[in-house]
Design a protein around this motif. Structure first.
Motif, PDB file in Angstrom:
ATOM      1  N   GLY A  83      -9.985   6.146 -13.023  1.00  0.00           N
ATOM      2  CA  GLY A  83     -11.635   6.250 -12.542  1.00  0.00           C
ATOM      3  C   GLY A  83     -12.178   5.144 -12.887  1.00  0.00           C
ATOM      4  N   ALA A  84     -11.822   3.670 -13.396  1.00  0.00           N
ATOM      5  CA  ALA A  84     -13.163   3.102 -14.343  1.00  0.00           C
ATOM      6  C   ALA A  84     -14.131   2.803 -12.900  1.00  0.00           C
ATOM      7  N   SER A  85     -13.704   2.211 -11.495  1.00  0.00           N
ATOM      8  CA  SER A  85     -14.209   1.896 -10.649  1.00  0.00           C
ATOM      9  C   SER A  85     -13.307   2.416  -9.242  1.00  0.00           C
ATOM     10  N   GLN A  86     -14.176   2.958  -8.428  1.00  0.00           N
ATOM     11  CA  GLN A  86     -13.926   3.622  -6.862  1.00  0.00           C
ATOM     12  C   GLN A  86     -13.031   2.251  -6.379  1.00  0.00           C
ATOM     13  N   GLU A  87     -12.931   0.636  -7.000  1.00  0.00           N
ATOM     14  CA  GLU A  87     -12.247  -0.468  -6.649  1.00  0.00           C
ATOM     15  C   GLU A  87     -10.982  -0.301  -6.868  1.00  0.00           C
ATOM     16  N   ILE A  88     -10.813   0.541  -8.710  1.00  0.00           N
ATOM     17  CA  ILE A  88      -9.750  -0.274  -9.013  1.00  0.00           C
ATOM     18  C   ILE A  88      -8.955   0.764  -8.718  1.00  0.00           C
ATOM     19  N   GLY A  89      -9.807   2.010  -8.567  1.00  0.00           N
ATOM     20  CA  GLY A  89      -8.293   3.606  -8.324  1.00  0.00           C
ATOM     21  C   GLY A  89      -8.176   3.031  -6.745  1.00  0.00           C
ATOM     22  N   ASP A  90      -9.220   2.334  -5.895  1.00  0.00           N
ATOM     23  CA  ASP A  90      -8.658   1.674  -3.910  1.00  0.00           C
ATOM     24  C   ASP A  90      -7.659   1.403  -4.392  1.00  0.00           C
ATOM     25  N   LEU A  91      -7.145  -0.176  -5.352  1.00  0.00           N
ATOM     26  CA  LEU A  91      -6.216  -0.844  -5.458  1.00  0.00           C
ATOM     27  C   LEU A  91      -4.894   0.070  -5.892  1.00  0.00           C
ATOM     28  N   ILE A  92      -5.644   0.607  -6.904  1.00  0.00           N
ATOM     29  CA  ILE A  92      -4.000   1.223  -7.648  1.00  0.00           C
ATOM     30  C   ILE A  92      -3.029   2.276  -6.397  1.00  0.00           C
ATOM     31  N   HIS A  93      -3.738   2.781  -5.523  1.00  0.00           N
ATOM     32  CA  HIS A  93      -3.916   3.566  -4.877  1.00  0.00           C
ATOM     33  C   HIS A  93      -3.012   3.162  -3.368  1.00  0.00           C
ATOM     34  N   GLU A  94      -3.529   1.854  -2.814  1.00  0.00           N
ATOM     35  CA  GLU A  94      -3.349   1.110  -1.727  1.00  0.00           C
ATOM     36  C   GLU A  94      -1.714   0.318  -2.418  1.00  0.00           C
ATOM     37  N   TYR A  95      -1.444   0.318  -3.722  1.00  0.00           N
ATOM     38  CA  TYR A  95       0.182  -0.479  -4.402  1.00  0.00           C
ATOM     39  C   TYR A  95       0.555   0.853  -4.000  1.00  0.00           C
ATOM     40  N   GLU A  96       0.201   1.517  -4.543  1.00  0.00           N
ATOM     41  CA  GLU A  96       1.646   2.671  -4.318  1.00  0.00           C
ATOM     42  C   GLU A  96       1.964   3.247  -3.384  1.00  0.00           C
ATOM     43  N   ASN A  97       1.163   3.140  -2.502  1.00  0.00           N
ATOM     44  CA  ASN A  97       1.523   3.360  -0.786  1.00  0.00           C
ATOM     45  C   ASN A  97       2.302   2.331  -0.593  1.00  0.00           C
ATOM     46  N   ARG A  98       1.840   1.122  -0.812  1.00  0.00           N
ATOM     47  CA  ARG A  98       2.695   0.150  -0.698  1.00  0.00           C
ATOM     48  C   ARG A  98       3.608   0.187  -0.726  1.00  0.00           C
ATOM     49  N   GLU A  99       4.329   0.136  -2.184  1.00  0.00           N
ATOM     50  CA  GLU A  99       4.714   0.076  -2.675  1.00  0.00           C
ATOM     51  C   GLU A  99       6.107   1.936  -2.464  1.00  0.00           C
ATOM     52  N   LEU A 100       5.734   2.925  -2.035  1.00  0.00           N
ATOM     53  CA  LEU A 100       6.377   3.946  -1.896  1.00  0.00           C
ATOM     54  C   LEU A 100       7.112   3.596  -0.844  1.00  0.00           C
ATOM     55  N   LEU A 101       6.488   3.101   0.607  1.00  0.00           N
ATOM     56  CA  LEU A 101       6.854   2.902   1.674  1.00  0.00           C
ATOM     57  C   LEU A 101       7.855   2.292   1.936  1.00  0.00           C
ATOM     58  N   ARG A 102       7.762   0.779   0.883  1.00  0.00           N
ATOM     59  CA  ARG A 102       8.890  -0.422   0.590  1.00  0.00           C
ATOM     60  C   ARG A 102      10.619   0.252   0.037  1.00  0.00           C
ATOM     61  N   VAL A 103       9.508   0.948  -1.111  1.00  0.00           N
ATOM     62  CA  VAL A 103      11.231   1.320  -2.197  1.00  0.00           C
ATOM     63  C   VAL A 103      11.461   2.389  -1.649  1.00  0.00           C
ATOM     64  N   VAL A 104      11.031   3.643  -1.229  1.00  0.00           N
ATOM     65  CA  VAL A 104      11.391   4.817  -1.275  1.00  0.00           C
ATOM     66  C   VAL A 104      11.731   5.117   0.046  1.00  0.00           C
ATOM     67  N   LEU A 105      10.278   5.118   0.904  1.00  0.00           N
ATOM     68  CA  LEU A 105      10.376   5.879   2.565  1.00  0.00           C
ATOM     69  C   LEU A 105      11.022   4.995   3.879  1.00  0.00           C
ATOM     70  N   THR A 106      10.690   4.011   3.809  1.00  0.00           N
ATOM     71  CA  THR A 106      11.487   3.482   4.785  1.00  0.00           C
ATOM     72  C   THR A 106      13.642   2.726   4.549  1.00  0.00           C
ATOM     73  N   PRO A 107      13.673   2.632   3.406  1.00  0.00           N
ATOM     74  CA  PRO A 107      15.260   2.768   2.710  1.00  0.00           C
ATOM     75  C   PRO A 107      15.591   4.081   3.844  1.00  0.00           C
ATOM     76  N   LEU A 108      15.275   5.541   3.238  1.00  0.00           N
ATOM     77  CA  LEU A 108      15.624   6.723   3.600  1.00  0.00           C
ATOM     78  C   LEU A 108      15.476   6.793   5.391  1.00  0.00           C
ATOM     79  N   LYS A 109      14.311   6.289   6.429  1.00  0.00           N
ATOM     80  CA  LYS A 109      14.347   6.635   7.641  1.00  0.00           C
ATOM     81  C   LYS A 109      15.650   5.527   7.764  1.00  0.00           C
ATOM     82  N   ASP A 110      15.716   3.981   7.105  1.00  0.00           N
ATOM     83  CA  ASP A 110      16.838   3.439   7.673  1.00  0.00           C
ATOM     84  C   ASP A 110      17.968   4.040   7.726  1.00  0.00           C
TER      85      ASP A 110
END
Length: 415
Positions: free
Chosen positions: A276-303
């Motif tokens: 919550g330090a800033s909107q930009e930091i919060g958005d950056l963390i959220h974007e990274y989480e979603n990208r890694e979630l897709l790469r490490v968890v969701l895409t392997p499950l789908k494949d």
């Protein structure tokens, strides 16, 4: 009797964070009951989805409810019988009369603290405990999940207990009992976790026990992300009961709680002040989480052919709407946001697959509050803990009722 959640019930659920497992073995780290329960219920969710494909909607909902309630009953039971070693417990279970005597005693111990959940919950737990040999699908799924989670713990301590005479017998028992459940879809994958994406995902979730919350703040007890997720899931279930949520909404709230911190597999436990330090930091963390979630968890499950599991995780984590803490429904196949008032009214129906994001946030905040409050009560004083309590109290003083839950009044019980 209406359901009214009390402080004592919340503290009872949290008490599994104190409860040591494998405490007669050399351990690389403390293994506690609440972590094992979190891992168990994640695996139970996987097996639930895999073994309900052919069920109609009503039977699938009933199965989901039976699995969640059975998991909570099992956990409450184990909180009381914590000091009984498994071989002794299984011997007691072999004698129906002895087991009924033990179960009745456990219920008597629990009754004062779980009575706020109502007579229906008490009767359900009594029936569940008094019929331990039920061979129904929910029981078998819970048994398989329990064995897998316990076996996962065993493998953590196996290499440093080579001198232990019980080791071979314990491992053979785990494998033979899991083998007997191979007819359940998914169990074979769990037994071959090194070569299967489903087993790999289940093992990956278990690693959340290594991630300690509040990592820069000394606490007693320490809690892991895995244990926290189970506590939040259970709180979400109880609050769903309190506000009269429909069956689908209750289940979604529980399973959403069970996975809400899954991205921390990829980012670690980033504390709220940083996010919550800033909107930009919060958005950056959220974007990274979603990208890694897709790469490490969701895409392997789908494949790997587990598209239904991946899709369900996406819904529970609120990827479509940007946050797991937003209320959603599925209307004509489209996921859309909803208000608290709508969820309590016209959207509180199974056919809309509703999920309470704000209620989940309440459960998450209360779990954090109890972690800090318990540490302070146990003599661990720090500015971070005091600040956390103050911040949570102030947030809910401004808005004392969230999603139908009287949060401010509940916090006042803690003094």
């Amino acid at each position: 009797m209406s359901v009214i959640i009390r402080k004592s019930l919340l503290e009872l659920i949290f008490s599994g964070a104190f409860m040591k497992r494998w405490n007669d073995k050399l351990r690389p780290m403390e293994l506690v009951e609440v972590d094992k329960q979190g891992h168990k219920m994640i695996v139970a969710w996987l097996l639930f989805l895999l073994n309900s494909h052919d069920l109609d909607v009503a039977r699938k909902r009933a199965l989901g409810e039976a699995i969640i309630e059975g998991g909570i009953y099992d956990y409450l039971f184990r909180l009381v019988i914590t000091d009984i070693k498994p071989p002794v417990f299984y011997r007691i279970k072999e004698n129906p009369e002895d087991y009924k005597t033990l179960s009745k005693w456990v219920l008597d111990q629990l009754r004062p603290r779980i009575m706020p959940l109502g007579e229906e919950f008490m009767e359900g737990m009594n029936e569940y405990l008094m019929q331990p040999e039920d061979k129904g699908l929910a029981r078998r799924i819970l048994k398989a999940a329990h064995l897998y989670a316990s076996y996962s713990e065993f493998k953590l301590l196996k290499s440093i207990n080579t001198m232990d005479h019980e080791l071979i017998e314990i491992e053979e028992s785990f494998i033979s009992r899991l083998e007997s459940l191979r007819d359940l879809e998914g169990v074979s994958a769990l037994l071959n976790e090194d070569s299967n994406v489903l087993g790999g995902f289940a093992r990956m979730c278990g690693r959340l026990r290594f991630q300690k919350r509040w990592s820069q703040t000394p606490r007693v007890p320490e809690t892991s992300v895995l244990g926290h997720m189970f506590i939040v899931a259970t709180y979400s279930w109880f609050f769903s009961m309190e506000v009269g949520a429909c069956r689908a909404r209750r289940q979604n709230n529980f399973f959403c709680g069970l996975f809400h911190d899954l991205p921390e597999l990829l980012t670690r436990d980033i504390i709220s002040p940083v996010k919550g330090a800033s909107q930009e930091i919060g958005d950056l963390i959220h974007e990274y989480e979603n990208r890694e979630l897709l790469r490490v968890v969701l895409t392997p499950l789908k494949d790997g052919g587990y598209t239904d599991i991946a899709a369900r995780l996406e819904y529970l984590l609120g990827l479509e709407v940007g946050s797991e803490f937003k209320a959603t429904v599925v209307h004509n196949g489209i996921i859309k946001e909803a208000s608290d008032r709508q969820l309590a009214g016209e959207y509180n129906q199974d056919s809309l697959d509703p999920k309470d994001g704000p209620l989940l946030k309440v459960a998450d905040s209360l779990a954090a509050y109890i972690e800090a409050h318990t540490a302070l009560k146990n003599g661990i004083s720090s500015d971070q803990l005091h600040h956390a309590l103050y911040r949570i109290q102030q947030n809910y003083n401004k808005k004392p009722v969230i999603a139908g839950v009287q949060v401010s009044a509940l916090l006042a019980d803690f003094g």
